[in-house]
Design a protein around this motif. Structure first.
Motif, mmCIF file in Angstrom:
data_model
loop_
_atom_site.group_PDB
_atom_site.id
_atom_site.type_symbol
_atom_site.label_atom_id
_atom_site.label_comp_id
_atom_site.label_asym_id
_atom_site.label_seq_id
_atom_site.Cartn_x
_atom_site.Cartn_y
_atom_site.Cartn_z
ATOM 1 N N SER A 30 0.824 -1.206 0.000
ATOM 2 C CA SER A 30 0.000 0.000 0.000
ATOM 3 C C SER A 30 0.864 1.265 0.000
ATOM 4 N N TRP A 31 1.963 1.269 0.752
ATOM 5 C CA TRP A 31 2.824 2.449 0.762
ATOM 6 C C TRP A 31 3.548 2.635 -0.572
ATOM 7 N N PHE A 32 3.880 1.521 -1.224
ATOM 8 C CA PHE A 32 4.463 1.643 -2.565
ATOM 9 C C PHE A 32 3.477 2.314 -3.510
ATOM 10 N N HIS A 85 -6.304 5.420 -12.423
ATOM 11 C CA HIS A 85 -6.868 4.708 -11.271
ATOM 12 C C HIS A 85 -6.121 3.416 -10.950
ATOM 13 N N ALA A 86 -5.002 3.176 -11.595
ATOM 14 C CA ALA A 86 -4.232 1.963 -11.303
ATOM 15 C C ALA A 86 -3.780 1.966 -9.847
ATOM 16 N N GLY A 87 -3.928 0.833 -9.194
ATOM 17 C CA GLY A 87 -3.511 0.701 -7.803
ATOM 18 C C GLY A 87 -4.576 1.046 -6.790
ATOM 19 N N HIS A 88 -5.663 1.690 -7.213
ATOM 20 C CA HIS A 88 -6.698 2.068 -6.258
ATOM 21 C C HIS A 88 -7.437 0.851 -5.709
ATOM 22 N N VAL A 139 -6.790 -3.299 0.791
ATOM 23 C CA VAL A 139 -6.017 -3.246 2.039
ATOM 24 C C VAL A 139 -6.797 -2.521 3.124
ATOM 25 N N GLY A 140 -7.419 -1.397 2.764
ATOM 26 C CA GLY A 140 -8.165 -0.628 3.755
ATOM 27 C C GLY A 140 -9.349 -1.372 4.328
ATOM 28 N N SER A 141 -9.966 -2.236 3.534
ATOM 29 C CA SER A 141 -11.153 -2.950 4.012
ATOM 30 C C SER A 141 -10.834 -4.270 4.696
ATOM 31 N N THR A 142 -9.695 -4.888 4.379
ATOM 32 C CA THR A 142 -9.400 -6.215 4.923
ATOM 33 C C THR A 142 -8.363 -6.217 6.036
ATOM 34 N N VAL A 148 -2.165 -0.422 9.323
ATOM 35 C CA VAL A 148 -2.041 -0.701 7.889
ATOM 36 C C VAL A 148 -3.232 -0.122 7.126
ATOM 37 N N ALA A 149 -4.434 -0.244 7.700
ATOM 38 C CA ALA A 149 -5.652 0.130 6.978
ATOM 39 C C ALA A 149 -5.853 1.635 6.879
ATOM 40 N N ILE A 150 -5.573 2.371 7.946
ATOM 41 C CA ILE A 150 -5.908 3.800 7.964
ATOM 42 C C ILE A 150 -5.178 4.587 6.876
ATOM 43 N N PRO A 151 -3.854 4.435 6.695
ATOM 44 C CA PRO A 151 -3.211 5.167 5.584
ATOM 45 C C PRO A 151 -3.751 4.759 4.220
ATOM 46 N N ALA A 152 -4.083 3.469 4.056
ATOM 47 C CA ALA A 152 -4.596 3.023 2.765
ATOM 48 C C ALA A 152 -5.940 3.670 2.456
ATOM 49 N N VAL A 153 -6.826 3.760 3.462
ATOM 50 C CA VAL A 153 -8.138 4.377 3.242
ATOM 51 C C VAL A 153 -8.005 5.871 2.953
ATOM 52 N N LEU A 154 -7.186 6.555 3.739
ATOM 53 C CA LEU A 154 -6.991 7.993 3.512
ATOM 54 C C LEU A 154 -6.393 8.262 2.134
ATOM 55 N N ALA A 155 -5.411 7.455 1.750
ATOM 56 C CA ALA A 155 -4.791 7.640 0.436
ATOM 57 C C ALA A 155 -5.770 7.317 -0.686
ATOM 58 N N TYR A 156 -6.578 6.279 -0.497
ATOM 59 C CA TYR A 156 -7.565 5.921 -1.523
ATOM 60 C C TYR A 156 -8.515 7.090 -1.787
#
Length: 234
Positions: free
Chosen positions: A29-31, A128-131, A137-140, A188-196
Motif C-alpha cells: 500500500s505504501w508503494f 486509477h491503477a492501484g486504487h 487493504v483498507g477494508s481487509t 495498515v488500513a488507515i493510511p490506505a483508506v486515507l490515500a484511496y
C-alpha cells in the motif's frame, strides 16, 4: 521492542503468517501511495500544459506534436495520437484504406468517437491503477489483524490452561500482546483508506479534464462546431 520480540518468539506459525501478511499489505500500500502521489502530481502539472499547448498551436497539423512535446509520456499522449492518426487518414485516403481497424462502412464521426473513447479509457485506467489494492487493504487489514488477535488470545489461554496456573499477570501479559495484531491491522488500513480517498479525488479531477479535452477533440475531428478551445487556425 522486548514485547514485540517476545510476541514473535512465542507466537505460532499462524500468528507469524498473519504478521507477515500485514507487513506485506503495508509495504504494497505504501508503494502504491508514493508511486501514485508522484504520478498524479506530475499529471496535474502536465495535462493542463499539454492541452493548452495543443490548442495554442499555430496550425492544426502542429497541434498533436505540441501536446506531445508538453507531455511526452503522460496521459494526453493517447488522445493526441488519435488526433494525429485521424488527421493523417483524412489527408491521405490511402492510409485510410490500409487501416484494418476502420472499416469502410463506418462514418468518420463513428471512428472519432470509438478511437477517442478507447484512448480515454486507457488514460482512465492509468489514472486509477492501484486504487483497487488500496481499497482492498483498507477494508481487509483490520479483519486480518483482528483474526490474529483472536487466534493469539486463544493460543495464550490454552497455554495458560495447560500450566494450570491462572493469575492476572499470566493472563494480562499474553492477552495484551495479542492486541498488537489489532493495532497493526488498523495501522495498515488507515493510511490506505486515507490515500484511496485523496488519490481518488485527484484522479477524478484529471478524468474530468481529459473528458473535456476528448469532447473538444471529437468536435474538431468530426468536422462539427469548433471546440471552445480552438483558435481560428484550427
Amino acid at each position: 521492542m522486548g514485547g514485540l520480540a517476545a510476541f514473535w518468539q512465542e507466537g505460532d506459525a499462524l500468528i507469524r503468517t498473519v504478521a507477515l501478511l500485514l507487513l506485506a499489505m503495508s509495504v504494497a500500500s505504501w508503494f502504491v501511495i508514493l508511486w501514485k502521489s508522484a504520478m498524479l502530481a506530475a499529471a496535474a502539472r502536465r495535462v493542463p500544459r499539454a492541452i493548452a499547448a495543443f490548442w495554442a498551436a499555430p496550425h492544426r497539423q502542429d497541434a498533436p506534436a505540441a501536446a506531445l512535446a508538453a507531455d511526452p509520456q503522460g496521459l494526453t499522449v493517447r488522445l493526441a495520437d488519435v488526433a494525429a492518426k485521424l488527421d493523417n487518414q483524412a489527408a491521405n485516403p490511402a492510409d485510410r484504406a490500409d487501416d484494418a481497424s476502420a472499416p469502410n462502412w463506418q462514418s468518420r464521426p463513428d471512428r472519432v468517437r470509438r478511437e477517442l473513447r478507447s484512448a480515454l479509457n486507457a488514460a482512465s485506467r492509468q489514472l486509477h491503477a492501484g486504487h483497487v489494492l488500496l481499497a482492498s487493504v483498507g477494508s481487509t487489514a483490520p479483519f486480518v489483524g483482528l483474526f490474529g488477535t483472536v487466534w493469539g488470545i486463544y493460543h495464550a489461554l490454552t497455554t495458560i490452561a495447560a500450566t494450570q496456573q491462572v493469575s492476572i499477570d499470566k493472563v494480562a501479559g499474553p492477552v495484551g500482546e495479542t492486541l498488537i495484531m489489532t493495532a497493526a491491522g488498523l495501522a495498515v488500513a488507515i493510511p490506505a483508506v486515507l490515500a484511496y480517498n485523496a488519490l481518488g479525488k485527484r484522479a477524478r479531477a484529471l478524468d474530468a479534464e481529459l473528458e473535456g479535452y476528448a469532447l473538444d477533440l471529437q468536435h474538431l475531428l468530426s468536422g462539427e462546431a469548433a471546440p471552445r478551445h480552438a483558435n481560428g487556425s484550427a
